[in-house]
Write an enzyme that holds these catalytic residues in place. Structure first.
Site, mmCIF file in Angstrom:
data_model
loop_
_atom_site.group_PDB
_atom_site.id
_atom_site.type_symbol
_atom_site.label_atom_id
_atom_site.label_comp_id
_atom_site.label_asym_id
_atom_site.label_seq_id
_atom_site.Cartn_x
_atom_site.Cartn_y
_atom_site.Cartn_z
ATOM 1 N N HIS A 1 0.882 -1.258 0.068
ATOM 2 C CA HIS A 1 0.236 -0.085 -0.016
ATOM 3 C C HIS A 1 0.865 1.175 0.127
ATOM 4 O O HIS A 1 1.406 1.874 1.123
ATOM 5 C CB HIS A 1 -1.040 -0.036 1.337
ATOM 6 C CG HIS A 1 -1.658 1.136 1.338
ATOM 7 N ND1 HIS A 1 -3.027 0.949 2.273
ATOM 8 C CD2 HIS A 1 -1.864 2.107 0.533
ATOM 9 C CE1 HIS A 1 -3.683 2.247 2.035
ATOM 10 N NE2 HIS A 1 -3.007 3.210 1.012
ATOM 11 N N HIS B 1 1.754 4.550 -2.612
ATOM 12 C CA HIS B 1 1.156 5.277 -3.935
ATOM 13 C C HIS B 1 2.385 5.961 -4.486
ATOM 14 O O HIS B 1 3.191 6.420 -3.755
ATOM 15 C CB HIS B 1 0.231 6.437 -3.453
ATOM 16 C CG HIS B 1 -0.923 5.929 -2.812
ATOM 17 N ND1 HIS B 1 -2.046 5.364 -3.690
ATOM 18 C CD2 HIS B 1 -1.260 5.834 -1.568
ATOM 19 C CE1 HIS B 1 -3.057 5.051 -2.779
ATOM 20 N NE2 HIS B 1 -2.664 5.194 -1.553
ATOM 21 N N HIS C 1 -9.081 0.465 -1.517
ATOM 22 C CA HIS C 1 -9.272 1.524 -0.293
ATOM 23 C C HIS C 1 -10.650 1.351 0.420
ATOM 24 O O HIS C 1 -11.660 1.552 -0.366
ATOM 25 C CB HIS C 1 -8.950 2.708 -0.565
ATOM 26 C CG HIS C 1 -7.572 3.260 -0.776
ATOM 27 N ND1 HIS C 1 -6.972 2.877 -1.719
ATOM 28 C CD2 HIS C 1 -6.680 3.844 -0.044
ATOM 29 C CE1 HIS C 1 -5.640 3.166 -1.630
ATOM 30 N NE2 HIS C 1 -5.341 3.912 -0.707
ATOM 31 N N GLU D 1 -11.600 3.370 5.943
ATOM 32 C CA GLU D 1 -10.441 4.337 6.467
ATOM 33 C C GLU D 1 -11.211 5.512 7.058
ATOM 34 O O GLU D 1 -11.336 5.873 8.231
ATOM 35 C CB GLU D 1 -9.520 4.787 5.457
ATOM 36 C CG GLU D 1 -8.430 5.825 6.052
ATOM 37 C CD GLU D 1 -7.629 6.733 4.546
ATOM 38 O OE1 GLU D 1 -8.417 6.504 3.681
ATOM 39 O OE2 GLU D 1 -6.754 7.190 4.996
ATOM 40 N N ASP E 1 1.854 3.983 2.599
ATOM 41 C CA ASP E 1 0.881 4.601 2.223
ATOM 42 C C ASP E 1 1.536 5.878 1.182
ATOM 43 O O ASP E 1 1.633 5.709 0.081
ATOM 44 C CB ASP E 1 -0.192 5.320 3.079
ATOM 45 C CG ASP E 1 -1.434 5.584 2.709
ATOM 46 O OD1 ASP E 1 -1.898 5.500 1.542
ATOM 47 O OD2 ASP E 1 -2.462 6.151 3.437
ATOM 48 N N ASP E 2 1.844 7.076 2.181
ATOM 49 C CA ASP E 2 2.431 8.346 1.122
ATOM 50 C C ASP E 2 3.607 8.556 2.093
ATOM 51 O O ASP E 2 3.556 9.763 2.458
ATOM 52 C CB ASP E 2 1.309 9.503 1.058
ATOM 53 C CG ASP E 2 0.150 8.746 0.338
ATOM 54 O OD1 ASP E 2 0.367 8.689 -0.896
ATOM 55 O OD2 ASP E 2 -0.823 8.877 0.910
#
Ligand SMILES: [Zn+2]
Length: 332
Positions: free
Chosen positions: A16, A18, A189, A192, A270-271
């Site tokens: 996961h 990006h 996703h 969340e 994630d990021d």
């Protein structure tokens, strides 16, 4: 004793993440300065306005195809240094139509860069083509068809991202059917910013093999039982959850509770350019702040390999490597 095991030596998948947000901050600064693109200061998380500005900057510097290759090569190199043996980048080739001419051409460039970087750094790389849930179903269907035509040739899954509130997963069932029929994993996703009903839709309507985030499933005991029973993996991102206010405190993050209920979970960043930690650092956060034992970290690492379409050979080597990592700590 056990806490001294080196987390970069634990073989793991990163499922996961990006792609654009895996850019090194110094690379973004360098490219933006060379291309005279203004970006907000890259000093970690400072709210969504700065994030949106940074993301636009990321997309702008990636308008040059050579920079996309550099991003992917460096991201895979960084993954390898963190003990990642399999990485699945969330990609949005629809963002690069101007630079590459078409969605197909942009995706093929990403596939080729991923293949080259994977070979160079000894990491298996898969791409998760990611639809935008704030756009029409027609856009998602088009992306799913393009992704499906590259199943087994670099693309491994179909994702669904962006604002969960007001954009239910169920609306995208047709796109995910196309992906699943082509043998891609379904990896939306959900769970969340919206509660269990969103995760139910991900599994009932999209046939999710994995759910990115998914932690709000913990609010529904029957859902937790179904996730455990079907072996659906949650690709969990503790630091992201904290910084976006999905959890108030990492000490009460639901990850240990989900693992105790038998739900497979992976740990992810994630990021990274926005939130700070890379993947090995995220494992450290899971150990020191969420309170996972090394046995639980090893379990998450195994899920991050086993729940994917990584090759059988890689799965065997990773299993042996994870066992060796645990055994080494026992002997210390
Ligand atoms: Zn995400």
């Amino acid at each position: 004793m056990a806490a001294r095991r080196d987390l970069t030596a634990l073989p793991k998948g990163h499922l996961h993440v990006h792609l654009e947000a895996a850019m090194r901050p110094e690379t973004l600064a360098e490219l933006a300065s060379r291309m005279r693109i203004e970006i907000p200061p890259v000093t970690g998380f400072s709210g969504f306005t700065a994030f949106a500005g940074m993301y636009e900057g990321l997309l702008a510097v990636l308008a040059e195809p050579a920079n996309l290759h550099r991003l992917i090569d460096e991201a895979v190199e960084d993954a390898a240094a963190d003990g990642v043996v399999y990485v699945e980048f969330g990609v949005s080739p629809q963002f690069y139509v101007t630079a590459f001419g078409s969605i197909e051409a942009a995706l093929d460039a990403q596939i080729e860069a991923a293949r080259a970087a994977g070979a160079r750094h000894g990491v298996e790389v898969g791409l998760m083509v990611t639809a935008d849930r704030t756009r029409d179903l027609a856009d998602a269907v088009e992306l799913a068809r393009i992704a499906a035509s590259r199943a087994g040739r670099g693309v491994v899954s179909l994702g669904l991202a962006n604002e969960e509130r007001g954009h239910p997963a169920a609306d995208f069932a047709d796109a995910f059917r196309i992906a699943r029929e082509a043998g891609l994993q379904s990896a939306p996703h959900a769970g969340e910013l919206v509660g269990p009903e969103s995760v139910w839709q991900a599994i009932d309507d999209l046939g999710a093999d994995r759910v990115l985030h998914g932690i709000r499933a913990v609010e529904d005991a029957r859902l937790v039982a179904v996730l455990a029973e079907r072996g659906i993996c949650l690709d969990v991102c503790p630091t992201s959850n904290l910084l976006l206010g999905v959890v108030d405190d990492l000490a009460i993050h639901p990850l240990p509770q989900l693992l105790a209920a038998g739900v497979r979970c992976s740990i992810n960043a994630d990021d990274p350019i926005l939130f700070g930690p890379g993947i090995a650092q995220e494992y450290l956060v899971a150990r020191e702040r969420v309170g996972l034992t090394d046995e639980q970290l090893a379990e998450c690492a195994w899920s991050s390999i086993e729940a994917t379409l990584a090759s059988d050979g890689l799965k065997r080597r990773a299993r042996a490597g994870i066992d060796a990592w645990l055994a080494e700590g026992d002997a210390a």
